[in-house]
Write an enzyme that holds these catalytic residues in place. Structure first.
Site, PDB file in Angstrom:
ATOM      1  N   CYS A 137      23.678  43.930 -76.926  1.00 47.70           N
ATOM      2  CA  CYS A 137      23.308  44.572 -75.669  1.00 47.70           C
ATOM      3  C   CYS A 137      24.070  45.876 -75.416  1.00 47.70           C
ATOM      4  CB  CYS A 137      23.522  43.614 -74.504  1.00 47.70           C
ATOM      5  SG  CYS A 137      22.459  42.150 -74.592  1.00 47.70           S
ATOM      6  N   HIS A 170      24.638  47.441 -67.933  1.00 45.69           N
ATOM      7  CA  HIS A 170      23.627  46.696 -68.685  1.00 45.69           C
ATOM      8  C   HIS A 170      22.956  45.707 -67.740  1.00 45.69           C
ATOM      9  CE1 HIS A 170      21.681  44.028 -71.402  1.00 45.69           C
ATOM     10  NE2 HIS A 170      22.623  43.091 -71.374  1.00 45.69           N
ATOM     11  N   ASN A 204      16.395  41.165 -68.893  1.00 45.61           N
ATOM     12  CA  ASN A 204      17.359  41.685 -69.860  1.00 45.61           C
ATOM     13  C   ASN A 204      16.610  42.173 -71.097  1.00 45.61           C
ATOM     14  OD1 ASN A 204      19.358  42.118 -71.756  1.00 45.61           O
ATOM     15  ND2 ASN A 204      20.429  40.192 -71.388  1.00 45.61           N
TER      16      ASN A 204
END
Length: 326
Positions: free
Chosen positions: A114, A254, A284
């Site tokens: 990520c 993020h 996500n």
């Protein structure tokens, strides 16, 4: 002295929406449970037959080239950040380069989970600042649905598909990628991993039946480490550059979990109006989440804005990057 600035940004998400009500018919969950815990209302899912992450990346890069009026033949390098490559080899970057007719570009993938965007962005900046390259594309392409177990109520609401790309070019102005701090701790392996499909556990009938080719996450451990590590790296990069919550314009975390974002911002004392969030729409999207968010809010970003980007992912790998909007 050369700096490396983002001179263009574009993104792409699939048309198909999987909202919480639809998800509740697939697995034992509901809108209130998902919204309360992670703040996600819907996510996009790529349903095109035979299409992988490169499909998303090609769409984002094509839009970037069009929006910036850039000749594909002028691109010298494409760095693709993905945890969902089309194949173990060749690189997804090479597939995107071919699909976008980047005939003069070298291409490769990086795997920083990520944190992929901020790691790839610093890589691109190094090429630019050294004078080795003049036009570099960073593309983050993630078909997260390819690794999600839609029978797992704990993880399947979290992830969506998407891609975003930025063009990085040289400038003599005091804008662009200014600094970054990154860390990795291999002890995180057991908490966030896809166990099957690699050289440790090649695919067999048994590994497929055991579900080892789906993402595995221990949510509490990941949450705790994500908050602590994103907070500390944000503080570190701000301290190194004499920045305060008053002098930064935006924090772009993020987009993994709204509660993580809120905890990091609150602990860093960054007011909510300075925190960019779009997780409710996309979930996500791993490496694509930060540039997707930047693209959504780009009309609010002004030249000279001081921006902190921070991310945390599998590995564990995490960090923060200081960017002046160019």
């Amino acid at each position: 002295m050369l700096n490396a600035r983002i001179s263009g940004i574009a993104s792409y998400v699939p048309d198909d929406i999987l909202d919480n009500e639809m998800l509740s018919k697939m697995v034992d969950t509901n809108d209130e449970w998902i919204t309360t815990r992670v703040g996600i209302k819907e996510r996009r899912i790529l349903k095109v037959e035979g299409a992988g992450s490169s499909y998303l990346g090609i769409k984002a890069v094509e839009k970037l080239l069009a929006d910036t009026n850039t000749n594909p033949e002028d691109i010298e390098l494409i760095i693709c950040a993905t945890s969902n490559p089309d194949y173990r080899f060749p690189s997804t970057g090479s597939v995107i380069a071919e699909g976008c007719h980047l005939k003069n570009a070298y291409a490769y993938d990086i795997q920083a989970a990520c944190a992929g965007f901020i790691v790839a962005l610093e890589d691109a900046a190094a090429y630019i600042k050294s004078g080795l390259r003049k036009k570099v594309i960073v593309v983050c392409a993630e078909k997260m649905s390819s690794m999600v177990n839609y029978n797992d109520r704990a993880t399947c609401p979290l992830f969506g598909d998407g891609a975003a790309a930025v063009l990085v070019e040289p400038t003599e102005e005091n804008v662009g990628v200014m600094d970054a701090v990154f860390h990795v701790d291999g002890k995180g392996l057991e908490y966030l991993v896809m166990r099957g499909g690699g050289s440790v556990m090649p695919a067999t009938v048994e590994t497929v039946e055991a579900g080892h080719h789906f993402l595995y996450q221990e949510g509490r451990s990941v949450y705790k480490n994500a908050v602590t590590d994103m907070l500390n790296s944000t503080k570190d990069v701000m301290k190194r550059n004499n920045l305060t919550v008053d002098t930064i314009d935006w924090l772009v975390p993020h987009q993994a979990n709204l509660r993580i974002i809120e905890a990091v911002a609150s602990s860093a004392k960054v007011p909510s109006e300075k925190v960019l969030v779009n997780i409710q729409h996309y979930g996500n999207t791993s490496a694509a989440s930060i540039p997707l968010c930047l693209d959504e809010y780009k009309d609010r970003l002004k030249k000279g804005d001081k921006i902190i980007l921070t991310a945390f992912g599998a590995g564990f790998t995490w960090g923060a990057l200081y960017l002046v909007w160019g």
